[in-house]
Design a protein around this motif. Structure first.
Motif, short mmCIF file in Angstrom:
data_model
loop_
_atom_site.label_atom_id
_atom_site.label_comp_id
_atom_site.label_asym_id
_atom_site.label_seq_id
_atom_site.Cartn_x
_atom_site.Cartn_y
_atom_site.Cartn_z
N GLU A 17 -10.44 7.43 -7.69
CA GLU A 17 -9.24 7.83 -6.95
C GLU A 17 -8.99 6.87 -5.78
O GLU A 17 -7.88 6.45 -5.51
N GLY A 18 -10.12 6.52 -5.10
CA GLY A 18 -10.03 5.64 -3.93
C GLY A 18 -9.44 4.29 -4.31
O GLY A 18 -8.60 3.74 -3.59
N GLU A 19 -9.84 3.77 -5.45
CA GLU A 19 -9.34 2.47 -5.87
C GLU A 19 -7.84 2.53 -6.18
O GLU A 19 -7.06 1.67 -5.79
N ARG A 20 -7.47 3.59 -6.87
CA ARG A 20 -6.05 3.75 -7.19
C ARG A 20 -5.22 3.82 -5.91
O ARG A 20 -4.19 3.18 -5.77
N ALA A 21 -5.74 4.59 -4.95
CA ALA A 21 -5.00 4.75 -3.68
C ALA A 21 -4.82 3.39 -3.01
O ALA A 21 -3.76 3.11 -2.43
N LYS A 22 -5.84 2.54 -3.09
CA LYS A 22 -5.74 1.23 -2.44
C LYS A 22 -4.65 0.38 -3.08
O LYS A 22 -3.88 -0.29 -2.39
N VAL A 23 -4.60 0.43 -4.40
CA VAL A 23 -3.56 -0.36 -5.09
C VAL A 23 -2.18 0.18 -4.69
O VAL A 23 -1.25 -0.58 -4.45
N GLU A 24 -2.10 1.50 -4.60
CA GLU A 24 -0.80 2.08 -4.26
C GLU A 24 -0.35 1.71 -2.85
O GLU A 24 0.82 1.42 -2.61
N VAL A 25 -1.30 1.70 -1.93
CA VAL A 25 -0.95 1.31 -0.55
C VAL A 25 -0.48 -0.14 -0.53
O VAL A 25 0.53 -0.49 0.12
N THR A 26 -1.18 -1.00 -1.26
CA THR A 26 -0.79 -2.41 -1.31
C THR A 26 0.62 -2.54 -1.87
O THR A 26 1.46 -3.27 -1.34
N HIS A 27 0.87 -1.79 -2.93
CA HIS A 27 2.18 -1.85 -3.57
C HIS A 27 3.27 -1.37 -2.62
O HIS A 27 4.31 -2.01 -2.46
N ARG A 28 3.01 -0.27 -1.94
CA ARG A 28 4.02 0.30 -1.05
C ARG A 28 4.36 -0.68 0.07
O ARG A 28 5.51 -0.89 0.43
N ASN A 29 3.32 -1.34 0.59
CA ASN A 29 3.57 -2.25 1.70
C ASN A 29 4.22 -3.56 1.26
O ASN A 29 5.01 -4.14 2.00
N ALA A 30 3.89 -3.98 0.05
CA ALA A 30 4.56 -5.18 -0.47
C ALA A 30 6.06 -4.89 -0.64
O ALA A 30 6.92 -5.70 -0.30
N LEU A 31 6.35 -3.67 -1.12
CA LEU A 31 7.77 -3.28 -1.29
C LEU A 31 8.49 -3.24 0.05
O LEU A 31 9.62 -3.67 0.19
N ARG A 32 7.75 -2.75 1.04
CA ARG A 32 8.34 -2.63 2.38
C ARG A 32 8.67 -4.02 2.94
O ARG A 32 9.73 -4.25 3.53
N LEU A 33 7.74 -4.93 2.72
CA LEU A 33 7.95 -6.30 3.19
C LEU A 33 9.14 -6.94 2.46
O LEU A 33 9.97 -7.62 3.06
N LEU A 34 9.23 -6.64 1.17
CA LEU A 34 10.34 -7.20 0.39
C LEU A 34 11.68 -6.68 0.92
O LEU A 34 12.66 -7.42 1.04
N LYS A 35 11.68 -5.40 1.30
CA LYS A 35 12.91 -4.81 1.82
C LYS A 35 13.31 -5.50 3.13
O LYS A 35 14.47 -5.83 3.35
N LEU A 36 12.32 -5.73 3.97
CA LEU A 36 12.60 -6.39 5.24
C LEU A 36 13.13 -7.81 5.03
O LEU A 36 14.11 -8.23 5.65
N VAL A 37 12.49 -8.51 4.12
CA VAL A 37 12.92 -9.88 3.83
C VAL A 37 14.35 -9.88 3.29
O VAL A 37 15.18 -10.69 3.68
N ASN A 38 14.64 -8.90 2.42
CA ASN A 38 16.00 -8.82 1.87
C ASN A 38 17.02 -8.55 2.97
O ASN A 38 18.11 -9.10 2.96
N THR A 39 16.65 -7.69 3.91
CA THR A 39 17.60 -7.39 4.99
C THR A 39 17.81 -8.62 5.88
O THR A 39 18.92 -8.91 6.31
N LEU A 40 16.73 -9.35 6.13
CA LEU A 40 16.86 -10.59 6.91
C LEU A 40 17.79 -11.56 6.19
O LEU A 40 18.62 -12.23 6.81
#
Ligand code: ADP
Length: 271
Positions: free
Chosen positions: A70-93
């Protein structure tokens, strides 16, 4: 003679001050262009590696990897969520730099603004209602607006997604009406509200409100400043009223018709 000499000196002084001012303006314009170019380039540079990370991450998440804890899955999910967040910021810029770069590229298209806005709002209904909130849309005017449709979409989406982010109970209401020669779009919520001392800063770039509880703390403080610029390109403005703990209402106004717009940017139908 002395008087004449004084006058000439004064005249020369004015000319020099004027030239100095022009030079200063020119330098500022050049700096502005360089800044825009810098943002555009850097946003592009960020996008590619981000997309290259997101692809494999999504593949990993979609695979049923049974040996994952479960812990490993959670880590991948956090990475994914934050990569998406960064992508959103870059798109807005990128949105910002494109806009600063291409004010001239706006296309104001004759639009039945009520039905256009209702269709945009419809995209939000299920997510808002699934969260247990009411969603009311009152957009019945037959007013015609000349809007850049992509920009209008950003305005509506940003206001609705903010209302959703910062409202845990109650209702979100979108109203579109004609008043005093202006089309007014209001998005009202019964959410966390905004402290009075924050209100003058809401549309500043990267400004975020301290301690505002909501559905999520993720955000960049860039959305509202972007839509202020977009509404401004339509010759309009945007404001906010809010009571902490009770809710907020954001209202964008743009002039009806097209007489205030640059004729070469006006289209009677979608080009
Ligand atoms: P972001 O939501 O990405 O932080 P915005 O520019 O859209 O960026 O919003 C700036 C700040 O304004 C947010 O951080 C939030 O604190 C506040 N805010 C925006 N909309 C609302 C709202 N409807 N209710 C309460 N606070 C809001």
């Amino acid at each position: 003679l002395q008087q004449i000499a004084d006058r000439i000196a004064l005249g020369l002084g004015n000319v020099m001050a004027y030239e100095e001012e022009q030079r200063r303006l020119h330098i500022l314009e050049e700096l502005d262009k360089a800044k825009t170019l810098f943002f555009t380039n850097i946003s592009h540079e960020f996008r590619t590696p981000l997309m290259l990370m997101l692809g494999p991450l999504e593949e990993l998440m979609n695979r049923k990897v049974t040996e994952w804890s479960e812990g490993e899955r959670a880590k991948v999910e956090v990475t994914h969520r934050n990569a998406l967040r960064l992508l959103k910021l870059v798109n807005t810029l990128l949105d910002f730099s494109r806009m600063e770069d291409g004010r001239g590229h706006a296309r104001f298209v004759r639009t039945d603004i009520a039905s256009y806005t209702r269709n945009l709002a419809a995209n939000f209904r299920s997510v808002i209602e699934k969260a247990g909130l009411k969603f009311e849309v009152a957009a019945d005017t037959d007013a015609i607006a000349y809007v850049d449709q992509q920009m209008w979409e950003k305005v509506v989406f940003n206001l609705l997604s903010n209302a959703f982010k910062y409202t845990l109970n109650g209702k979100i209401t979108l109203t579109l009406e004609m008043r005093e020669g202006h089309i007014r779009l209001s998005v009202r919520d019964t959410g966390v509200g905004i402290p009075a001392h924050e209100l003058p800063h809401m549309f500043e770039r990267f400004h975020r409100v301290q301690n505002s509880g909501g559905r999520t703390y993720e955000g960049t403080g860039i959305g509202l400043s972007l839509i202020k610029e977009l509404v401004g390109l339509h010759g309009g403005d945007i404001g906010v009223e809010s009571t902490e703990g009770k809710g907020s209402c954001f209202t964008a106004r743009i002039p009806e018709g097209k007489s205030h717009l640059e004729a070469s940017q006006v289209y009677e139908e979608n080009p």
